[in-house]
Design an enzyme around this catalytic site. Structure first.
Site: not given
Ligand SMILES: *Cc1c(COP(=O)(O)O)cnc(C)c1O
Length: 364
Positions: A102-104, A100, A106
């Site tokens: 705000q992917s942590n 998503a 990523a």
């Protein structure tokens, strides 16, 4: 607090000795898989005494996987130790993953790729439809780009696996050697990171003379819980594990976790059985949807910031805490003495949600 009595009592019936040797067997199993050191491990296990007093239930502890060290930390780092090692073993020079906005996951993947000298391509799915510039460009997105990843976006509901495959095709034609990491790093290789965490936590508890009754954490793409389920089963632990869902409904979440726990156990090759009833997810705290703020999340996040000085995130750990706190109030943990919340990290996402906390946009 643990005293000598606590330390020796369980010893008399041999439980820690057996647990210790099962933990050792599990480390031997895990040592057979390629792994690169990325995290600061073991992460601390700390009491949350002001919160425990405030809530008046069991004694609460926090397992600090927000302190894994890589690019502000988080749970994906443990998975990436195994995933990146597999990528290197396969001769990859480029990592592709998705998440998503705000992917942590990523962000931690971008950092791990940077550390290992690999190129990194990140596809971000717009699951929330938010056009808040902070959400789109700040927080984890800012960090993805600082780590040098190439970041592009896709519409909500896009087939992200197909998008990653298409990108891999293009990169292959350019002579690159791409390696795809699934969303959240959730496959049997990544889940090994949480098999290892189950072992680490059990050993910490033995060392501290602490009997952990329950372990609670936020569950999304399911690799964290699946790894914990498989790890706790491998060491025959009776810790009650509860995932707090952030996206899918309960039945779907539990079957995703169970399926991945089975595949992880079979990948380990230990013949560990994974009973379906060892997988528990409470999905009552998702609110209007994935990545969308809830009042309970905001209250929980502020309570922890103001009683323990700890930061949690709006998408995962904040909703996990909301579930923990509400279930303590409802008596779910009655009769239990020590409950551990696994802090899976994510505070970098706070800067993608600056308007969610009801704070005026000025100082007086
Ligand atoms: C990804 C993530 C989770 C959920 O872990 P899964 O393995 O995807 O279930 C929980 N908390 C944070 C902060 C995360 O980034």
């Amino acid at each position: 607090m643990a005293n000598t009595q606590d330390m020796t009592d369980p010893n008399s019936n041999g439980v820690p000795d057996m647990a210790k040797s099962l933990c050792k067997d599990l480390s031997i199993t895990l040592a057979k898989f390629p792994r690169v050191a990325l995290g600061h491990l073991p992460t601390p296990l700390e009491p949350m005494d002001r919160l425990s007093e405030e809530l008046g239930g069991p004694r609460l502890w926090v397992k600090r996987d927000d302190c894994t060290g890589l690019s502000s930390g988080g749970n994906k780092t443990r998975k990436l130790e195994f995933l990146m090692a597999d990528a290197l073993q396969q001769g990859a020079d480029t990592i592709i993953t998705q998440g998503a906005t705000q992917s942590n996951h990523a962000r931690q993947t971008a950092a791990a790729a940077a550390k290992l000298g690999l190129a990194c391509h990140i596809l971000l799915e717009d699951r929330t439809g938010s056009d808040d510039p902070s959400y789109i460009l700040n927080g984890n997105v800012l960090l993805d780009r600082l780590h040098g990843a190439s970041v592009s976006k896709r519409g909500g509901g896009a087939d992200m696996n197909a998008e990653m495959e298409a990108l891999a095709e293009t990169l292959l034609k350019e002579g690159k050697r791409p390696y795809i990491i699934p969303g959240g790093g959730s496959n049997p290789i990544g889940a090994l990171g949480y098999v290892n965490c189950a072992r680490e936590l059990a050993e910490q508890a033995i060392h501290m003379g602490l009997k952990i009754d329950a372990l609670v954490h936020a569950t999304g793409s399911s690799g964290t819980q699946a790894g914990l389920v498989a790890g706790l089963a491998a060491i025959q632990s009776d810790i009650h594990l509860l995932g707090i869902g952030v996206r899918a409904p309960q039945e779907k979440q539990e079957s995703m976790v169970h399926d991945l726990a089975l595949r992880t156990a079979s990948y380990m090759g230990t013949g560990t059985e994974i009973p379906r009833d060892s997988v528990r997810a409470n999905c009552d705290y998702v609110g209007p949807g994935y990545g969308l703020a809830t009042d309970g999340m905001i209250a929980a996040l502020k309570l922890l910031a103001q009683t323990e000085g700890l930061l949690f995130d709006p998408v995962y750990s904040g909703k996990g805490l909301d579930g923990l706190i509400d279930q303590i109030r409802k008596g779910y943990f009655d009769g239990m003495e020590n409950v551990v919340f696994l802090h899976t990290g994510g505070s970098a996402a706070l800067f993608g949600y600056p308007d969610s906390f009801g704070l005026p946009g000025y100082l007086t």
